[in-house]
Write an enzyme that holds these catalytic residues in place. Structure first.
Site, PDB file in Angstrom:
ATOM      1  N   ALA A   1      75.496  25.543 -14.449  1.00  0.00           N
ATOM      2  CA  ALA A   1      76.008  24.581 -15.416  1.00  0.00           C
ATOM      3  C   ALA A   1      77.351  23.867 -14.914  1.00  0.00           C
ATOM      4  O   ALA A   1      77.483  22.511 -14.951  1.00  0.00           O
ATOM      5  CB  ALA A   1      76.179  24.999 -16.780  1.00  0.00           C
ATOM      6  N   TYR A   2      78.522  24.750 -14.687  1.00  0.00           N
ATOM      7  CA  TYR A   2      79.501  24.575 -14.112  1.00  0.00           C
ATOM      8  C   TYR A   2      79.821  23.642 -12.899  1.00  0.00           C
ATOM      9  O   TYR A   2      80.271  22.630 -12.551  1.00  0.00           O
ATOM     10  CB  TYR A   2      80.541  25.730 -14.537  1.00  0.00           C
ATOM     11  CG  TYR A   2      82.028  25.315 -14.005  1.00  0.00           C
ATOM     12  CD1 TYR A   2      82.892  24.251 -14.705  1.00  0.00           C
ATOM     13  CD2 TYR A   2      82.609  25.792 -12.777  1.00  0.00           C
ATOM     14  CE1 TYR A   2      84.091  24.239 -14.529  1.00  0.00           C
ATOM     15  CE2 TYR A   2      83.832  25.569 -12.564  1.00  0.00           C
ATOM     16  CZ  TYR A   2      84.701  24.585 -13.424  1.00  0.00           C
ATOM     17  OH  TYR A   2      86.013  24.381 -12.855  1.00  0.00           O
ATOM     18  N   ALA A   3      79.078  24.323 -12.088  1.00  0.00           N
ATOM     19  CA  ALA A   3      78.953  23.490 -10.668  1.00  0.00           C
ATOM     20  C   ALA A   3      78.323  22.323 -10.820  1.00  0.00           C
ATOM     21  O   ALA A   3      78.498  21.473  -9.881  1.00  0.00           O
ATOM     22  CB  ALA A   3      78.279  24.696  -9.821  1.00  0.00           C
TER      23      ALA A   3
ATOM     24  N   SER B   1      78.492  20.187 -13.124  1.00  0.00           N
ATOM     25  CA  SER B   1      79.137  19.311 -13.654  1.00  0.00           C
ATOM     26  C   SER B   1      80.093  18.823 -12.740  1.00  0.00           C
ATOM     27  O   SER B   1      80.653  17.464 -12.631  1.00  0.00           O
ATOM     28  CB  SER B   1      79.967  19.820 -14.995  1.00  0.00           C
ATOM     29  OG  SER B   1      80.868  20.754 -14.656  1.00  0.00           O
TER      30      SER B   1
END
Length: 244
Positions: free
Chosen positions: A152-154, A156
Protein backbone atom coordinates in the site's frame (compact mmCIF):
# COMPACT_ATOMS: atom_id res chain seq x y z
CA UNK A 1 16.79 35.55 -7.68
CA UNK A 2 19.22 35.23 -4.79
CA UNK A 3 18.81 32.52 -2.16
CA UNK A 4 18.10 35.19 0.45
CA UNK A 5 14.94 36.27 -1.42
CA UNK A 6 13.61 32.75 -2.01
CA UNK A 7 10.60 31.47 -0.10
CA UNK A 8 9.92 27.79 0.63
CA UNK A 9 6.84 25.93 1.78
CA UNK A 10 7.78 22.73 3.61
CA UNK A 11 4.84 20.44 4.27
CA UNK A 12 4.94 18.14 7.27
CA UNK A 13 7.58 20.33 8.85
CA UNK A 14 6.61 19.97 12.50
CA UNK A 15 8.86 16.93 12.95
CA UNK A 16 11.06 14.26 11.40
CA UNK A 17 12.38 14.79 7.89
CA UNK A 18 10.16 17.83 7.33
CA UNK A 19 11.62 19.62 10.35
CA UNK A 20 15.17 18.95 9.12
CA UNK A 21 14.28 20.22 5.64
CA UNK A 22 12.74 23.42 7.00
CA UNK A 23 15.79 24.06 9.16
CA UNK A 24 18.19 23.36 6.29
CA UNK A 25 16.41 25.62 3.79
CA UNK A 26 16.30 28.35 6.41
CA UNK A 27 20.03 27.91 7.02
CA UNK A 28 20.50 28.32 3.26
CA UNK A 29 18.85 31.73 3.56
CA UNK A 30 15.31 30.97 2.47
CA UNK A 31 12.22 32.24 4.25
CA UNK A 32 10.22 29.18 5.25
CA UNK A 33 6.61 28.25 5.74
CA UNK A 34 6.60 25.53 8.39
CA UNK A 35 3.50 23.53 7.54
CA UNK A 36 1.66 21.32 10.00
CA UNK A 37 -1.65 19.50 10.20
CA UNK A 38 -2.24 19.02 13.93
CA UNK A 39 1.09 19.63 15.73
CA UNK A 40 0.82 23.40 16.03
CA UNK A 41 3.09 23.69 19.06
CA UNK A 42 5.81 21.63 17.38
CA UNK A 43 5.60 23.75 14.23
CA UNK A 44 5.81 26.93 16.26
CA UNK A 45 8.88 25.50 17.97
CA UNK A 46 10.52 24.98 14.56
CA UNK A 47 9.67 28.57 13.64
CA UNK A 48 11.14 29.86 16.90
CA UNK A 49 14.34 27.91 16.33
CA UNK A 50 14.73 29.30 12.82
CA UNK A 51 14.13 32.85 14.03
CA UNK A 52 16.61 32.44 16.88
CA UNK A 53 19.21 31.49 14.26
CA UNK A 54 18.51 34.66 12.31
CA UNK A 55 16.13 33.23 9.74
CA UNK A 56 12.57 34.04 8.79
CA UNK A 57 9.68 31.61 9.13
CA UNK A 58 5.97 31.35 9.80
CA UNK A 59 3.77 28.39 10.71
CA UNK A 60 1.00 27.48 8.27
CA UNK A 61 -1.67 24.83 8.71
CA UNK A 62 -3.76 22.68 6.41
CA UNK A 63 -4.79 19.19 5.36
CA UNK A 64 -2.57 18.52 2.34
CA UNK A 65 -5.45 16.81 0.53
CA UNK A 66 -7.69 19.88 0.94
CA UNK A 67 -7.11 22.29 -1.91
CA UNK A 68 -8.78 25.21 -0.11
CA UNK A 69 -6.70 24.77 3.04
CA UNK A 70 -3.45 24.46 1.09
CA UNK A 71 -4.27 27.47 -1.07
CA UNK A 72 -4.55 29.32 2.22
CA UNK A 73 -1.03 28.19 3.14
CA UNK A 74 0.29 29.61 -0.13
CA UNK A 75 -1.67 32.81 0.50
CA UNK A 76 -0.10 33.19 3.93
CA UNK A 77 3.43 32.82 2.53
CA UNK A 78 2.76 35.28 -0.26
CA UNK A 79 1.40 37.79 2.23
CA UNK A 80 4.31 37.36 4.62
CA UNK A 81 7.21 37.09 2.18
CA UNK A 82 5.98 38.21 -1.24
CA UNK A 83 5.75 34.91 -3.10
CA UNK A 84 6.67 31.21 -3.13
CA UNK A 85 9.66 29.71 -4.94
CA UNK A 86 10.09 26.22 -3.47
CA UNK A 87 7.68 23.53 -2.38
CA UNK A 88 9.23 20.67 -0.41
CA UNK A 89 6.33 18.27 -0.02
CA UNK A 90 7.37 16.01 2.85
CA UNK A 91 4.01 15.31 4.52
CA UNK A 92 2.71 11.77 4.24
CA UNK A 93 1.56 8.73 6.16
CA UNK A 94 2.71 5.12 6.21
CA UNK A 95 1.02 1.76 6.25
CA UNK A 96 2.55 -1.68 6.60
CA UNK A 97 1.12 -5.18 6.47
CA UNK A 98 0.29 -7.93 3.97
CA UNK A 99 -1.89 -6.70 1.10
CA UNK A 100 -4.46 -9.44 1.67
CA UNK A 101 -5.02 -8.31 5.26
CA UNK A 102 -5.12 -4.51 4.90
CA UNK A 103 -8.20 -2.58 5.91
CA UNK A 104 -9.62 -0.83 2.84
CA UNK A 105 -10.78 2.22 4.75
CA UNK A 106 -7.25 2.72 6.07
CA UNK A 107 -5.95 2.17 2.54
CA UNK A 108 -8.28 4.88 1.22
CA UNK A 109 -7.02 7.31 3.87
CA UNK A 110 -3.41 6.51 2.96
CA UNK A 111 -4.10 7.22 -0.71
CA UNK A 112 -5.95 10.42 0.17
CA UNK A 113 -2.99 11.79 2.07
CA UNK A 114 -0.11 10.50 -0.02
CA UNK A 115 -1.58 10.59 -3.54
CA UNK A 116 -4.30 13.24 -3.48
CA UNK A 117 -2.19 15.33 -1.08
CA UNK A 118 0.75 15.28 -3.48
CA UNK A 119 -1.57 16.09 -6.39
CA UNK A 120 -3.11 19.06 -4.56
CA UNK A 121 0.22 20.50 -3.42
CA UNK A 122 1.82 19.94 -6.83
CA UNK A 123 -1.10 21.54 -8.61
CA UNK A 124 -0.82 24.63 -6.44
CA UNK A 125 2.93 24.71 -6.89
CA UNK A 126 2.57 24.40 -10.65
CA UNK A 127 0.35 27.45 -10.82
CA UNK A 128 1.82 29.64 -8.10
CA UNK A 129 5.60 29.17 -7.97
CA UNK A 130 7.72 31.99 -9.36
CA UNK A 131 10.16 31.43 -12.22
CA UNK A 132 13.31 29.71 -11.02
CA UNK A 133 11.28 27.65 -8.58
CA UNK A 134 11.42 24.01 -7.56
CA UNK A 135 9.01 21.33 -6.41
CA UNK A 136 10.55 18.45 -4.43
CA UNK A 137 8.30 15.55 -3.48
CA UNK A 138 9.09 12.69 -1.12
CA UNK A 139 9.03 9.10 -2.34
CA UNK A 140 10.66 6.01 -0.82
CA UNK A 141 13.32 3.44 -1.65
CA UNK A 142 10.60 0.82 -1.09
CA UNK A 143 9.36 1.47 -4.65
CA UNK A 144 12.54 -0.29 -5.83
CA UNK A 145 13.17 -2.75 -3.01
CA UNK A 146 9.52 -3.93 -3.02
CA UNK A 147 9.71 -5.86 0.27
CA UNK A 148 6.74 -7.86 1.48
CA UNK A 149 4.34 -5.95 3.70
CA UNK A 150 4.69 -2.61 1.97
CA UNK A 151 2.35 -2.82 -1.02
CA UNK A 152 0.00 0.00 0.00
CA UNK A 153 2.70 2.48 0.98
CA UNK A 154 4.96 1.72 -1.98
CA UNK A 155 2.01 1.97 -4.36
CA UNK A 156 1.17 5.43 -3.05
CA UNK A 157 4.77 6.56 -3.52
CA UNK A 158 4.87 5.04 -6.99
CA UNK A 159 2.04 7.41 -7.81
CA UNK A 160 4.08 10.27 -6.34
CA UNK A 161 6.98 9.39 -8.63
CA UNK A 162 4.71 9.25 -11.69
CA UNK A 163 3.21 12.67 -10.92
CA UNK A 164 6.67 14.11 -10.32
CA UNK A 165 8.11 12.99 -13.64
CA UNK A 166 5.07 14.00 -15.69
CA UNK A 167 4.70 17.40 -14.05
CA UNK A 168 8.35 18.19 -14.82
CA UNK A 169 7.50 17.81 -18.51
CA UNK A 170 4.24 19.70 -18.25
CA UNK A 171 6.02 22.72 -16.78
CA UNK A 172 8.21 23.18 -19.86
CA UNK A 173 8.78 26.89 -20.36
CA UNK A 174 8.02 27.83 -16.75
CA UNK A 175 11.61 27.51 -15.41
CA UNK A 176 10.37 25.33 -12.54
CA UNK A 177 12.01 21.99 -11.76
CA UNK A 178 10.15 19.00 -10.33
CA UNK A 179 11.99 16.13 -8.65
CA UNK A 180 11.51 13.57 -5.90
CA UNK A 181 13.80 12.33 -3.15
CA UNK A 182 13.43 8.67 -2.16
CA UNK A 183 14.87 8.00 1.31
CA UNK A 184 15.94 4.64 2.65
CA UNK A 185 15.44 3.74 6.31
CA UNK A 186 15.75 7.03 8.17
CA UNK A 187 16.07 7.44 11.92
CA UNK A 188 13.06 9.59 12.64
CA UNK A 189 11.13 9.11 15.89
CA UNK A 190 8.23 7.59 13.94
CA UNK A 191 10.51 5.11 12.16
CA UNK A 192 12.36 4.06 15.30
CA UNK A 193 9.23 3.62 17.43
CA UNK A 194 8.52 0.00 18.30
CA UNK A 195 11.46 -1.51 16.40
CA UNK A 196 13.80 -3.68 18.48
CA UNK A 197 17.52 -3.01 18.16
CA UNK A 198 18.26 -6.20 16.15
CA UNK A 199 15.79 -5.03 13.48
CA UNK A 200 17.39 -1.59 13.37
CA UNK A 201 20.84 -3.15 13.16
CA UNK A 202 19.71 -5.34 10.26
CA UNK A 203 18.29 -2.37 8.38
CA UNK A 204 21.44 -0.34 8.99
CA UNK A 205 23.50 -3.19 7.57
CA UNK A 206 21.66 -3.11 4.26
CA UNK A 207 23.50 0.03 3.18
CA UNK A 208 27.20 -0.08 2.25
CA UNK A 209 27.69 2.84 4.65
CA UNK A 210 26.35 0.58 7.42
CA UNK A 211 24.06 2.99 9.20
CA UNK A 212 20.55 4.35 9.06
CA UNK A 213 19.98 7.64 7.33
CA UNK A 214 19.27 10.75 9.35
CA UNK A 215 16.69 13.44 8.63
CA UNK A 216 19.61 15.76 7.92
CA UNK A 217 20.87 13.38 5.21
CA UNK A 218 17.56 13.66 3.42
CA UNK A 219 17.44 17.41 3.94
CA UNK A 220 20.79 17.69 2.12
CA UNK A 221 19.31 16.08 -0.98
CA UNK A 222 16.17 18.21 -0.84
CA UNK A 223 18.23 21.39 -0.39
CA UNK A 224 20.32 20.57 -3.45
CA UNK A 225 17.24 20.08 -5.62
CA UNK A 226 15.59 23.17 -4.14
CA UNK A 227 18.64 25.35 -4.72
CA UNK A 228 21.75 24.78 -6.82
CA UNK A 229 20.56 21.63 -8.62
CA UNK A 230 18.87 23.50 -11.47
CA UNK A 231 19.95 21.05 -14.18
CA UNK A 232 18.40 18.10 -12.35
CA UNK A 233 14.77 17.86 -13.43
CA UNK A 234 12.19 15.10 -13.69
CA UNK A 235 14.25 12.71 -11.56
CA UNK A 236 13.88 10.48 -8.51
CA UNK A 237 17.00 10.82 -6.36
CA UNK A 238 17.54 7.82 -4.09
CA UNK A 239 19.03 9.05 -0.80
CA UNK A 240 19.62 5.72 0.89
CA UNK A 241 23.34 5.21 1.44
CA UNK A 242 23.60 2.84 -1.53
CA UNK A 243 20.90 0.30 -0.65
CA UNK A 244 19.90 -0.01 -4.33
Amino acid sequence: MSVSTRVALVTGASGGIGRAVAQRLAADGMSVGVHYVTNKSEAEGVVAGIEESGGRAIAVAGDVADEVAMAGAFDALEKAFGGVDVVAHIAGVGMHGPLAELDLNAFDELQRTNVRGTFVVSQLGATRLRAGGAIVNLSTTLTKLAPAGNAAYAASKGAVEAMTLILARELKGRDVTVNAVAPGPTATPAFLAGKPQPVLDHLAGQAPLERLGTPEDIAEAVAFLAGPGRWVNGQVVFANGGMV
